[in-house]
Each structure stands twice: as C-alpha cells, then as structure tokens.
Scaffold this active site. Sequence first.
Site, PDB file in Angstrom:
ATOM      1  N   ASP A 163       0.942  -1.255   0.203  1.00  0.00           N
ATOM      2  CA  ASP A 163      -0.015  -0.014  -0.070  1.00  0.00           C
ATOM      3  C   ASP A 163       0.941   1.315   0.054  1.00  0.00           C
ATOM      4  O   ASP A 163       1.705   1.632   1.030  1.00  0.00           O
ATOM      5  CB  ASP A 163      -0.906  -0.097   1.080  1.00  0.00           C
ATOM      6  N   ASP A 164       0.849   1.918  -1.013  1.00  0.00           N
ATOM      7  CA  ASP A 164       1.866   3.069  -1.399  1.00  0.00           C
ATOM      8  C   ASP A 164       3.217   3.260  -1.295  1.00  0.00           C
ATOM      9  O   ASP A 164       4.019   4.004  -0.998  1.00  0.00           O
ATOM     10  CB  ASP A 164       1.175   4.088   0.051  1.00  0.00           C
ATOM     11  N   CYS A 205      -5.702   4.054  -4.127  1.00  0.00           N
ATOM     12  CA  CYS A 205      -5.804   2.763  -3.462  1.00  0.00           C
ATOM     13  C   CYS A 205      -7.152   2.297  -4.005  1.00  0.00           C
ATOM     14  O   CYS A 205      -6.968   0.959  -4.677  1.00  0.00           O
ATOM     15  CB  CYS A 205      -5.772   2.940  -2.090  1.00  0.00           C
ATOM     16  N   ARG A 243      -7.712  -1.105  -6.519  1.00  0.00           N
ATOM     17  CA  ARG A 243      -8.436  -2.279  -6.362  1.00  0.00           C
ATOM     18  C   ARG A 243      -9.723  -2.637  -7.120  1.00  0.00           C
ATOM     19  O   ARG A 243      -9.992  -3.839  -7.255  1.00  0.00           O
ATOM     20  CB  ARG A 243      -8.599  -2.026  -4.902  1.00  0.00           C
ATOM     21  N   LYS A 260      -6.717  -4.766   3.432  1.00  0.00           N
ATOM     22  CA  LYS A 260      -7.450  -3.741   2.950  1.00  0.00           C
ATOM     23  C   LYS A 260      -8.485  -4.179   1.984  1.00  0.00           C
ATOM     24  O   LYS A 260      -8.175  -4.646   0.969  1.00  0.00           O
ATOM     25  CB  LYS A 260      -6.366  -2.601   2.287  1.00  0.00           C
ATOM     26  N   HIS A 316     -11.601  -1.442   0.940  1.00  0.00           N
ATOM     27  CA  HIS A 316     -11.537  -0.136   0.489  1.00  0.00           C
ATOM     28  C   HIS A 316     -12.728  -0.049  -0.573  1.00  0.00           C
ATOM     29  O   HIS A 316     -12.491   0.850  -1.505  1.00  0.00           O
ATOM     30  CB  HIS A 316     -10.271   0.484   0.021  1.00  0.00           C
ATOM     31  N   HIS A 355       1.435   2.275   3.986  1.00  0.00           N
ATOM     32  CA  HIS A 355       0.712   3.596   4.189  1.00  0.00           C
ATOM     33  C   HIS A 355       0.717   4.146   5.401  1.00  0.00           C
ATOM     34  O   HIS A 355       0.763   3.615   6.305  1.00  0.00           O
ATOM     35  CB  HIS A 355      -0.808   2.819   3.883  1.00  0.00           C
ATOM     36  N   ASP A 391       0.060  -0.638  -5.158  1.00  0.00           N
ATOM     37  CA  ASP A 391      -1.191  -0.237  -5.559  1.00  0.00           C
ATOM     38  C   ASP A 391      -1.318   1.196  -6.125  1.00  0.00           C
ATOM     39  O   ASP A 391      -2.247   1.475  -6.777  1.00  0.00           O
ATOM     40  CB  ASP A 391      -2.550  -0.297  -4.425  1.00  0.00           C
ATOM     41  N   ASN A 392      -0.302   1.917  -6.172  1.00  0.00           N
ATOM     42  CA  ASN A 392       0.053   3.185  -6.895  1.00  0.00           C
ATOM     43  C   ASN A 392       1.404   3.694  -6.624  1.00  0.00           C
ATOM     44  O   ASN A 392       2.223   3.115  -5.893  1.00  0.00           O
ATOM     45  CB  ASN A 392      -0.948   4.238  -6.379  1.00  0.00           C
ATOM     46  N   LYS A 402       1.615   9.522  -5.705  1.00  0.00           N
ATOM     47  CA  LYS A 402       0.122   9.094  -5.885  1.00  0.00           C
ATOM     48  C   LYS A 402      -0.869  10.341  -5.889  1.00  0.00           C
ATOM     49  O   LYS A 402      -0.593  11.177  -5.362  1.00  0.00           O
ATOM     50  CB  LYS A 402       0.015   8.461  -4.116  1.00  0.00           C
TER      51      LYS A 402
END
Length: 545
Positions: A37-38, A75, A79, A138, A140, A231, A337-338, A391
């Site tokens: 994540d991130d 994020c 997804r 996660k 989301h 994250h 994810d990004n 991001k």
Amino acid sequence: MQAALRILLFSTTFLALSCTQPKEEDSRPNILLIVADDLGYSDLGCFGGNIRTPNIDRLASKGIRFSRFHAGPTCAVTRAMLLSGNNNHVAGMGYQDIHLTQHPLKGTIGYEGHLSNRIVPVPALLKKAGYHTYTAGKWHLGNEDEDSPSAKGFEKSFSILQGGANHFNNTGIEPDDTLAFYRENGEPVEYPEGEYSTTVYTNKLIDYIKSGLAESHRRPFFALAAYTSPHWPLQVPEDYLDRYEGDFDMGYDSLRVIRFESLKDEGLIPTEATLPPRLENITPWDELSDEDKRIESRKMELYASMVDNLDYHVGRLIQFLKSEELYENTIVIFISDNGAAGNDLYNEAWSQDYIRARYDNSYESMGGVNSFVSYGPQWAQAGAAPFNRYKGFTTEGGTLAPFIVSGIGIPTTGEVRDDYFTVMDLAPTFYEIAGIKYPNGLSNDHTMPLLGSSILGNILSANIPIHDSNYGVGLEHRARMFYRKGDWKIVNVEGPYAENKIQLFNIASDLGETHDLRIEEPEKFNELLSEWKTFAKKSKITIQE
C-alpha cells in the site's frame, strides 16, 4: 494463434511440474497476490532501493520483474480495476471515498463507491470455478454488507473496510472516518488491540490457507494479501524503530539521485534517461534547518522500517507455503497499488486539527502507536525517482508501480521486461491460469466485457506481446486523466478537467513528462484526444469539469 501458443506453453510447463500430484487433487496452480500500500517504485532492493527487502528480492531473482506496470493513481481505484479487469468507472470507483463526500455525481453510474453490477469480481468467478478464495487486509471497496469481501466472492476474509487506520488499533485516519471498521467472513469484528497490522493480516491469511488443507479433495487457492503497509501513519513495532537510524541523513534530494542511478544499474530505466527537476513545492534539502533535517530523516527511517517489516512477513508467507509443500504449485505476484504517497497529514489544512488532537509527533514519539507521521512530497518524489509526481496524479509517478512474478511455470531468469500493461490485465491472467472464461455464467444484463488482457503469454515467452501497437487505454479520477497509446500519452495533471490544459508527452524519450509536445505534434495530440473521448464514452466516464 498467440492465444493458442501461450495456452500450449503454460499447459506443457505446468503439467510437467504437476504430474506428481495425486489424481484426486485439483492440480491447477495456486495464486498468491501480494499488494503493498503506497510503496514507491524504487523502494525495493530489486528495484534500485536501499531498503533491505531480501525476501521480495529473492522472488524477483527467481522470476521476472516488469518495469512498466501501471496501477491506478489511488488505492481504491486500483483495487476496483484489479478485481474487475475493467476501468475504474465501469467497476464503480470513479471517485475514491465518494460515500464520504457531497460530490455532485455521487450515486450516478460510475460513482457508486463500491464494485458495480457491471463487473463480475475475480473472487466470485474463481470461487465458482473451484478455487478457495481468501483475503486479509485492505478492502476499500464499500462499507455495506452487500459490498463486503464475502458478498463479492471471498470464502474467508479479514478486512479493514476503509482506506487505512492506526496500525495498532481501530482509530481512523481521517476527520470524516474516525473509526475503522473490520469484518471477518462477513461479520463485524473488533481489531485485536495492540497487534501490528502486517502481523495480523499475515497470520489470518496463513490460517485461511491452512483451513483448506484439511479437505480430503484438495483445491487450489486464490489468496490476496492486501497489506496496509507502508501506508501512513508510519508506525512500526518497537524492535523496528531504529533499524535505519542515520541511513537517510543525506536527505531527499540526494536520495532521489541515488535511486535514479540505481534504477539505471538495475536496467529498470534507460541509461540515457534524465532526472526531472525538483517539484516547486519542495524545499531544497540544503535550505532546511538542522532540526528540520533531523525530523525529515526520521520520517524516511520509519518508512524504510515499515517496508523492511513488510518484507519479513512476505518471507513468512513464502516459508509457510514451502513448509506445507504448496509453494511448488503456486504463482506469486507482488505489486504496489499506486505511486509513493506525497501526503503530509500532520500539516495539511483539512486534516491537521483531527490528527494533532489525537497524536503526538514529537521526535521521541515518532513511529509509535501515538504518533501520526507521513513523509510528504519530498520523500515521495525520491521514491518516484525519474517520474513526475506521486500518488493521486495520473502522471507516471502516480501510477507506475513495481511488479514481480515468480513460481510454478515462471521463467527463473531474474530478468527485467519493459512491456507496458496495467492492473486491469491481472484478472484475465488469473482466469487463464485457472483455465476459465469470463464471466463463467455469472453475468447479468449490465455486465461489461473485460477491458484487460492476459499477460500470461508474455510471462512465459517475451516474444509474445501483451498489447499491440494500436492499444490505447485511459483513466480519470478527480478530474485528472490520461490516455496512452504506445509511447504517446496525453494527461490532465490538475483539475478541473479542461481540454486546453491537456498535455502531450512521449514517454519513451521523456520519462519525467517534462516536455509538453502538444504544440510540436498537433496531429498526434488530436489523434489521442479523439481516441480518449471515444474511450471515455465507452467506459461510461463522466467528468465533472
């Protein structure tokens, strides 16, 4: 012809490796998808980083790295595309966290804020096809019962419904989301107070996979490890607090240069690439006071410790699979994810009152349960190295992410491939691995065809392209958009959306998107703009200008 060839390649390779399986078992490959994540593009050791990630690096050394994999800019957008094989608007996530906003398009087609009825989710399709489906971490993609992981096809799940939380408890991370909510197998549950998120999610996923091993008739699994690390808030267990003490005292300007050169050394960017200028909103390192430098270095030390800890738990997953003799029949994919996250919530106007009332960011507290550290655009730009921004943006820095694939049937060359593809291409890849066709009898009157294409053929043989030279793809989120075809890309960097603000870049010669060619190449610009409008209409993209 190409489709037939890749099926032959995979079936020949796979059957040779799985012929010793007992006949009563379903010997199709397991799929383990690990999502960080991130995570910045250049954070991993195998992607030119100076953070210690031996377990992830080992996967890369025994598999393939892709240098031009593109996720979404945020994020939830990623997804939605990941679990649908389609555009984020088709999948229902035209605007991340729209359920918290007064957005004028809220509730309209493309802005549902959860997976829409126009797609069939990956876990639902794989579950029907005989796979166990597990996830931890996660979600989301919606907070309601009907939008939960269980409702979308995960057989077993332990998920935080929102975009993040304190890594040791259920305190929310935003003023409009002060409490994080968790579900296990569809039911609301409490977060285990005091336990670290990455540990919790790894334990859950291992337990879920174990549960399937008790069956008399073994079935393959699809397991999604959807970590919330690294994250923000940047928090780590106590024994990780000082692992990188002093390692980033050189500052973010120097780190960006170091990462840039390391990416060249790894063959992930061309040797003739140039480093774009520092963003105007970033204070040069040399202009900071000694105390500010001390605090800034600490931020990056904590971030590195989170990535280090994440790598440890990736190693735990892999070791578990090996101990249960599952690894030899598993394909492992690792992605972020990004792009790197440029937020600094402790100092941003919309969030600082909420954060400062609940957390202590004094130097001594940084990294602990009572601190809320995020490292800001200065370190995010270093993590994005040669690319523009981070991001949230539809630039390369916002969407380019590391991609590693390893495991059964995957060439063990450790090579780097530069083929362009996106997160939408993963769902079709999973279906090809499982030997099933979309939508496998689960469609309705609204179901849209897949937008992505399988990358399996290219994984097995570099001579098989993922997309041809005429392939064009776009995306919009928060009035920022891009449309790309081959090496050419148009992009609207900042909202509101307006055609006179759209820029044109040649990504092959300008990784940092620094030289706008709109005036110099009007024919190419108009070609892409026309294709973007067609794509947007087909993908049901509505843009609030």
